[in-house]
Design a protein around this motif. Structure first.
Motif, PDB file in Angstrom:
ATOM      1  N   ALA A 186       0.810  -1.221   0.000  1.00  0.00           N
ATOM      2  CA  ALA A 186       0.000   0.000   0.000  1.00  0.00           C
ATOM      3  C   ALA A 186       0.839   1.265   0.000  1.00  0.00           C
ATOM      4  O   ALA A 186       0.446   2.285  -0.588  1.00  0.00           O
ATOM      5  CB  ALA A 186      -0.954  -0.002   1.196  1.00  0.00           C
ATOM      6  N   ASP A 187       1.994   1.252   0.665  1.00  0.00           N
ATOM      7  CA  ASP A 187       2.809   2.471   0.783  1.00  0.00           C
ATOM      8  C   ASP A 187       3.818   2.624  -0.345  1.00  0.00           C
ATOM      9  O   ASP A 187       4.529   3.636  -0.397  1.00  0.00           O
ATOM     10  CB  ASP A 187       3.538   2.482   2.133  1.00  0.00           C
ATOM     11  N   LEU A 188       3.910   1.643  -1.225  1.00  0.00           N
ATOM     12  CA  LEU A 188       4.882   1.713  -2.314  1.00  0.00           C
ATOM     13  C   LEU A 188       4.234   2.264  -3.580  1.00  0.00           C
ATOM     14  O   LEU A 188       3.114   1.879  -3.923  1.00  0.00           O
ATOM     15  CB  LEU A 188       5.457   0.329  -2.622  1.00  0.00           C
ATOM     16  N   PRO A 189       4.909   3.146  -4.289  1.00  0.00           N
ATOM     17  CA  PRO A 189       4.358   3.637  -5.566  1.00  0.00           C
ATOM     18  C   PRO A 189       4.183   2.498  -6.561  1.00  0.00           C
ATOM     19  O   PRO A 189       5.015   1.589  -6.659  1.00  0.00           O
ATOM     20  CB  PRO A 189       5.420   4.636  -6.053  1.00  0.00           C
ATOM     21  N   LEU A 190       3.077   2.542  -7.290  1.00  0.00           N
ATOM     22  CA  LEU A 190       2.767   1.547  -8.305  1.00  0.00           C
ATOM     23  C   LEU A 190       3.039   2.124  -9.685  1.00  0.00           C
ATOM     24  O   LEU A 190       2.515   3.188 -10.033  1.00  0.00           O
ATOM     25  CB  LEU A 190       1.298   1.125  -8.183  1.00  0.00           C
ATOM     26  N   ARG A 191       3.837   1.431 -10.477  1.00  0.00           N
ATOM     27  CA  ARG A 191       4.132   1.872 -11.839  1.00  0.00           C
ATOM     28  C   ARG A 191       3.291   1.049 -12.807  1.00  0.00           C
ATOM     29  O   ARG A 191       3.436  -0.161 -12.887  1.00  0.00           O
ATOM     30  CB  ARG A 191       5.620   1.676 -12.152  1.00  0.00           C
ATOM     31  N   LEU A 192       2.407   1.730 -13.529  1.00  0.00           N
ATOM     32  CA  LEU A 192       1.576   1.071 -14.530  1.00  0.00           C
ATOM     33  C   LEU A 192       1.572   1.896 -15.807  1.00  0.00           C
ATOM     34  O   LEU A 192       1.855   3.090 -15.783  1.00  0.00           O
ATOM     35  CB  LEU A 192       0.132   0.920 -14.037  1.00  0.00           C
ATOM     36  N   THR A 193       1.209   1.248 -16.900  1.00  0.00           N
ATOM     37  CA  THR A 193       1.034   1.963 -18.152  1.00  0.00           C
ATOM     38  C   THR A 193      -0.200   2.860 -18.061  1.00  0.00           C
ATOM     39  O   THR A 193      -1.033   2.711 -17.158  1.00  0.00           O
ATOM     40  CB  THR A 193       0.876   0.977 -19.322  1.00  0.00           C
ATOM     41  N   GLU A 194      -0.325   3.795 -18.975  1.00  0.00           N
ATOM     42  CA  GLU A 194      -1.530   4.621 -19.032  1.00  0.00           C
ATOM     43  C   GLU A 194      -2.749   3.725 -19.273  1.00  0.00           C
ATOM     44  O   GLU A 194      -2.689   2.756 -20.021  1.00  0.00           O
ATOM     45  CB  GLU A 194      -1.421   5.635 -20.179  1.00  0.00           C
ATOM     46  N   ARG A 195      -3.867   4.082 -18.646  1.00  0.00           N
ATOM     47  CA  ARG A 195      -5.062   3.251 -18.777  1.00  0.00           C
ATOM     48  C   ARG A 195      -5.509   3.135 -20.229  1.00  0.00           C
ATOM     49  O   ARG A 195      -6.005   2.092 -20.663  1.00  0.00           O
ATOM     50  CB  ARG A 195      -6.204   3.812 -17.927  1.00  0.00           C
ATOM     51  N   ALA A 196      -5.336   4.191 -21.006  1.00  0.00           N
ATOM     52  CA  ALA A 196      -5.758   4.154 -22.410  1.00  0.00           C
ATOM     53  C   ALA A 196      -5.012   3.075 -23.187  1.00  0.00           C
ATOM     54  O   ALA A 196      -5.530   2.538 -24.172  1.00  0.00           O
ATOM     55  CB  ALA A 196      -5.533   5.515 -23.068  1.00  0.00           C
ATOM     56  N   PRO A 237      11.925   2.101  -3.780  1.00  0.00           N
ATOM     57  CA  PRO A 237      10.703   1.401  -3.370  1.00  0.00           C
ATOM     58  C   PRO A 237       9.567   1.662  -4.357  1.00  0.00           C
ATOM     59  O   PRO A 237       9.004   2.749  -4.394  1.00  0.00           O
ATOM     60  CB  PRO A 237      10.411   1.980  -1.984  1.00  0.00           C
ATOM     61  N   MET A 238       9.238   0.688  -5.144  1.00  0.00           N
ATOM     62  CA  MET A 238       8.130   0.762  -6.108  1.00  0.00           C
ATOM     63  C   MET A 238       7.820  -0.653  -6.553  1.00  0.00           C
ATOM     64  O   MET A 238       8.594  -1.581  -6.297  1.00  0.00           O
ATOM     65  CB  MET A 238       8.487   1.654  -7.299  1.00  0.00           C
ATOM     66  N   TRP A 239       6.694  -0.819  -7.222  1.00  0.00           N
ATOM     67  CA  TRP A 239       6.327  -2.141  -7.712  1.00  0.00           C
ATOM     68  C   TRP A 239       5.483  -2.026  -8.964  1.00  0.00           C
ATOM     69  O   TRP A 239       4.987  -0.945  -9.291  1.00  0.00           O
ATOM     70  CB  TRP A 239       5.578  -2.944  -6.643  1.00  0.00           C
ATOM     71  N   THR A 240       5.348  -3.133  -9.667  1.00  0.00           N
ATOM     72  CA  THR A 240       4.471  -3.205 -10.829  1.00  0.00           C
ATOM     73  C   THR A 240       3.996  -4.640 -10.985  1.00  0.00           C
ATOM     74  O   THR A 240       4.306  -5.507 -10.142  1.00  0.00           O
ATOM     75  CB  THR A 240       5.180  -2.718 -12.109  1.00  0.00           C
ATOM     76  N   VAL A 241       3.229  -4.899 -12.010  1.00  0.00           N
ATOM     77  CA  VAL A 241       2.809  -6.271 -12.325  1.00  0.00           C
ATOM     78  C   VAL A 241       3.362  -6.643 -13.689  1.00  0.00           C
ATOM     79  O   VAL A 241       3.517  -5.791 -14.569  1.00  0.00           O
ATOM     80  CB  VAL A 241       1.269  -6.428 -12.313  1.00  0.00           C
ATOM     81  N   VAL A 242       3.672  -7.919 -13.847  1.00  0.00           N
ATOM     82  CA  VAL A 242       4.283  -8.429 -15.075  1.00  0.00           C
ATOM     83  C   VAL A 242       3.589  -9.747 -15.419  1.00  0.00           C
ATOM     84  O   VAL A 242       3.281 -10.539 -14.523  1.00  0.00           O
ATOM     85  CB  VAL A 242       5.801  -8.668 -14.881  1.00  0.00           C
TER      86      VAL A 242
END
Length: 298
Positions: A186-196, A237-242
């Motif tokens: 919850a406290d880590l920034p999430l890196r994602l692509t633009e929703r579009a 400190p950050m995370w994403t999904v792969v």
């Protein structure tokens, strides 16, 4: 004797209920009953014992059932052969990112079973992919996520679910766990692509975070996955999904890929024109199971 009579008979024989057989065949119950009665008159035997409480096969019905199934199986085989004979010399297939070794497996298997067909791969955003299938520029296209069938010209055939894993710095304490709770991120920034660019993926992740009890802290939107993983690999400190298929191919000791305790996956379908023959060979090929994801300390 007609094929529709045999289809109705087999459906009732397997369901032992005229109403359920009608639902399965997408017909009205009176129509199913009528077709079975016509078949019985033609054969001059009763195929079912009927009562207000049950429906069951007579001895004659039990003897006739395997023959009826064989006729319908032969019809299916003939239709499949006709579709293969009508198949084009080129299969124009729209692709999505993150297929990794699954795409290699699909192409290898398809080539083995249809050596005379050349497969052309086309990459484009989802709306463009669907537009190309609709107007005939593509024969089929992969699509991820739940699709609202707003285009009456297309149908969507489910083939698999793409598992997603979490990517975080290898030096982060959470990387020591085989599975990670979303709430712990919850406290880590999430890196994602633009929703579009990928609405199904972004919505899946953000909604999963909401169910876990938090709104994700969104970091800068990423463009290329390679750049995002490089940033995570610095230890920030950050995370994403792969996609798990992509994670298996990444060779870096600075990023850890871990399963989410609450599984994350996107359904994948093949979009085709409703007017086109069912791509049976492509469907069978796509349902080949790839290697499973194993947790690894990358």
């Amino acid at each position: 004797m007609e094929l529709r009579q045999l289809r109705c008979f087999v459906a009732v024989a397997e369901e032992l209920h005229f109403g359920r057989a009608a639902e399965r065949l997408l017909l009205g119950q009176p129509a199913v009953s009528q077709q079975v009665r016509r078949l019985e008159r033609e054969l001059k035997v009763e195929l079912f014992d009927r009562s207000p409480r049950y429906v069951r096969l007579t001895p004659a019905g039990e003897r006739f059932l395997p023959a009826a199934r064989n006729v319908l199986a032969a019809e299916d085989a003939a239709r499949a052969l006709a579709a293969d004979l009508a198949a084009p010399a080129v299969l124009r297939l729209g692709t999505v990112t993150g297929l990794a070794e699954r795409l290699d497996l699909i192409l290898d298997t398809y080539q083995q079973r249809a050596p005379g067909v050349r497969v052309e791969l086309h990459s484009a955003p989802v709306r463009e992919r669907l537009a190309r299938v609709s107007d005939g520029r593509l024969d089929a296209a992969f699509v991820r996520g739940a699709i609202a069938e707003t285009n009456p010209d297309l149908r969507f055939l489910p083939v698999w679910e793409d598992e997603l894993v979490l990517a975080l710095p290898a030096r982060h304490p959470l990387a020591d766990r085989p599975e990670v709770d979303l709430a712990d991120l919850a406290d880590l920034p999430l890196r994602l692509t633009e929703r579009a660019n990928h609405p199904a993926l972004v919505d899946l992740v953000t909604e999963a975070c909401t169910r876990a009890g938090f709104r994700p802290v969104l970091g800068p939107a990423h463009g290329a996955l390679q750049d995002t993983l490089a940033s995570i690999g610095t230890g920030a400190p950050m995370w994403t999904v792969v996609y798990a298929a992509n994670a298996r191919m990444v060779n870096t000791h600075r990023v850890a890929f871990r399963r989410c305790r609450t599984p994350l996956a996107l359904p994948t379908s093949i979009a085709v024109r409703r007017s086109a023959p069912l791509p049976r060979l492509l469907l069978e090929t796509c349902r080949t199971t790839p290697p499973t994801w194993d947790d690894q300390d990358s």
